[in-house]
Scaffold this active site. Structure first.
Site: not given
Ligand code: NAG
Ligand code: NAG
Ligand code: NAG
Ligand code: NAG
Length: 543
Positions: A280, A339-341, A392
């Site tokens: 992000h 999050d969300e790597v 995460e």
């Protein structure tokens, strides 16, 4: 046409469903318009009259705070104006004088506010451990509001203002009432996203006002993300110069941030900034050699991935940036995201592959992510801050400090995740059921309202580790034009779930109180959307 017929039938069914709830009884709730519902309310039919000319909110002579405690002095003025709708009058509304009053009730002359702590915290910032408890006694000749410190007093002032109502002659009335109240959960947040769309400072301040009407106490400021970097850093001005949508008009200067923090403090709201890394971060391009260059085979593609965890310069940068953030934002917590790597770019980069081999990570890129986050956590801890992370970071087995707050956002396995996180001994907050950016037809506030945060398998000790939750309004489809109506009163459902007792679950009673609470927000200038068919005495008139 089949599809439209289906839509009509569905809409009709939804209408019938909602109508049942709305029409169950024309009687008002026995709790009037209180929102969120206090832990204990005792109301009697005895009524008192309040006159705008004589009524006062004052420090009690026994209080440990007095005139000069500006956070309270300002709140007294604010709530006086809310109670008597001073702003409504400037739009041509005529106040009733006592001569035209239809009520023969006795007059209530004062609300006396008593703080009991030796340090009532007039000049401090609210903390995760601050008491927000208060008691109200409305009886002749004066009403009393009692709390330990200013934070409880702010909550009590909101409640007192919700007790006052107007009869058909515009006489302000309040029932004889006893209230004892405190929140069920300590962390009651609203997340705003200022990266996907820039939100003007005024919109954030208006949201803080509405939050205080709902007793929210945390503003989770998701300030930067892939699309833009509006935070103007003192140390690294290039970040917003190159990463903001516009380098001068779409940024938050140090002064803007300080205005927002002080406005929030005055309403008992903590500001927790989120600087989400290593993913992000597309907008962090103003810092050279920070993001990972992506490859296609041997060739650079020209695009960039997550922060490059293999360079020492990355950690020098992170260290300086978080030193600044720790100074600018006084709260004891910073949200570090995590999050969300997306690992694709890391996988494509030969230098990262080399580093992975040297470290013995094999091809497990979660180990690389953990390596990075571990270093960032140590840097932030060295600045004497606590941290919050998305789930995460916990799921990937990163070593985190015992006081880390893990934020659970994935709805599909939410209960299992709460069990796991708390079994491991970590404090947690729940965001998963309350992603208010997802919209649907009908009264979706009920769905938010029904969610019980402690309905997961775990011991009493595990449940104690759930300290609250957050209503999240992600910004893909939200900017200043629709933020308030999308957030309110849907977030109000979350506020009652997090403040009131676990037994406060009666939907039809909630509907009655929330309809009125929504009209009160409208009257105070917040364009909160309607729950269902109906009207407000004072309708929203636009800007
Ligand atoms: C307040 O007093 C009025 C007048 O006696 C009464 O009708 C009403 O039910 C009372 N409200 C509550 C919430 O007790
Ligand atoms: C990076 O830092 C580590 C640990 O301090 C050190 O061993 C290494 O030589 C440094 N690498 C470079 C390229 O400076
Ligand atoms: C809780 O545990 C029971 C018994 O082991 C199980 O049947 C149930 O599915 C679990 N509930 C959740 C939400 O995991
Ligand atoms: C729920 O609230 C409604 C309306 O206030 C009330 O009539 C009803 O008795 C309540 N139901 C229960 C189970 O308490």
């Amino acid at each position: 046409m089949v599809p439209s017929a289906f839509v009509v039938v569905t809409a009709l069914l939804l209408r019938l469903g909602s109508a049942n709830l709305a029409d169950e009884s024309e009687l008002p709730s026995e709790y009037g318009s209180l929102w969120p519902l206090p832990q204990s309310v005792n109301t009697s039919p005895e009524l008192y009259r309040l006159s705008e000319v004589t009524f006062q909110i004052v420090h009690s002579p026994h209080s440990t705070a007095s005139v000069g405690c500006s956070i309270l002095d300002n709140a007294f003025r604010r709530y006086f104006a809310y109670i008597f709708s001073v702003s409504a009058r400037s739009e041509g509304w005529a106040p009733a004088t006592s001569e035209t009053s239809g009520s023969s009730a006795e007059e209530l002359r004062e609300l006396q506010v008593t703080l009991t702590a030796s340090d009532p915290e007039c000049t401090q910032h609210p903390r995760s451990t601050s008491s927000e408890a208060y008691e109200i006694s409305v009886a002749q000749p004066v009403a009393i509001l009692k709390s330990e410190n200013v934070w409880g007093a702010l909550r009590g002032l909101e409640t007192f203002s919700q007790l006052v109502y107007e009869d058909e002659y515009n006489t302000h009335l309040v029932n004889k009432t006893e209230i004892v109240d405190s929140p069920r959960f300590a962390h009651r947040g609203v997340l705003l996203d200022t990266s996907r769309h820039y939100l003007p400072v005024k919109v954030i301040l208006e949201t803080l006002d509405a939050m205080s009407f709902n007793k929210f106490n945390v503003f989770h400021w998701h300030i930067v993300d892939d699309p833009s970097f509006p935070y103007q850093s003192i140390t690294f001005p290039e970040l917003s110069a190159q990463g903001a949508y516009h380098p001068f008009t779409h940024i938050y200067t140090l002064t803007d941030v300080q205005i927002i923090i002080e406005y929030a403090r005055e309403r008992g709201i903590r500001v927790i900034p989120e600087f989400d890394t290593p993913g992000h971060t597309q907008s962090w391009k103003g810092q050279s050699n920070l993001l990972t260059p992506c490859y296609n085979g041997e060739k650079l593609t020209g695009s960039f991935g997550p922060i490059n965890p293999t360079l020492n310069t990355t950690y020098d940068f992170i260290n300086q940036l978080f030193k600044e953030i720790s100074w600018v934002f006084p709260d004891e917590y910073i949200h570090l995201g995590g999050d969300e790597v997306n690992f694709d770019c890391w996988k494509s980069n030969p230098r990262i592959t080399q580093f992975m081999q040297k470290q013995g990570f094999g091809t497990d890129y979660r180990k690389l992510e953990s390596f990075y986050i571990q270093k960032v956590l140590d840097i932030v801890a060295s600045n004497l801050k606590g941290y919050m992370v998305w789930q995460e970071v916990f799921d990937n087995g990163v070593k985190i400090k015992p006081d880390t707050i893990v934020e659970v956002w994935m709805e599909s396995n939410m209960k299992a995740e709460l069990s796991k996180v708390t079994l491991a001994g970590f404090t947690t907050i729940l965001a998963a059921p309350w992603y208010l950016d997802y919209i649907s037809y009908g009264q979706d506030w009920q769905k938010y309202y029904r969610t019980e945060p402690l309905h997961f398998n775990g011991t009493a000790a595990q449940k104690k580790l759930v300290i609250g939750g957050e209503a999240c309004l992600w910004g893909e489809y939200v900017d200043a034009t629709n933020l308030a109506s999308r957030l309110w009163p849907r977030a109000s459902a979350v506020s009652e779930r997090l403040w009131s007792s676990a037994e406060t679950t009666n939907l039809s009673d909630a509907y009655k109180r929330l309809s009125k609470h929504r009209c009160r927000m409208v009257r105070r200038g917040i364009p909160a959307e309607p729950l269902f068919v109906g009207y407000c005495d004072y309708e929203y008139k636009g800007l």
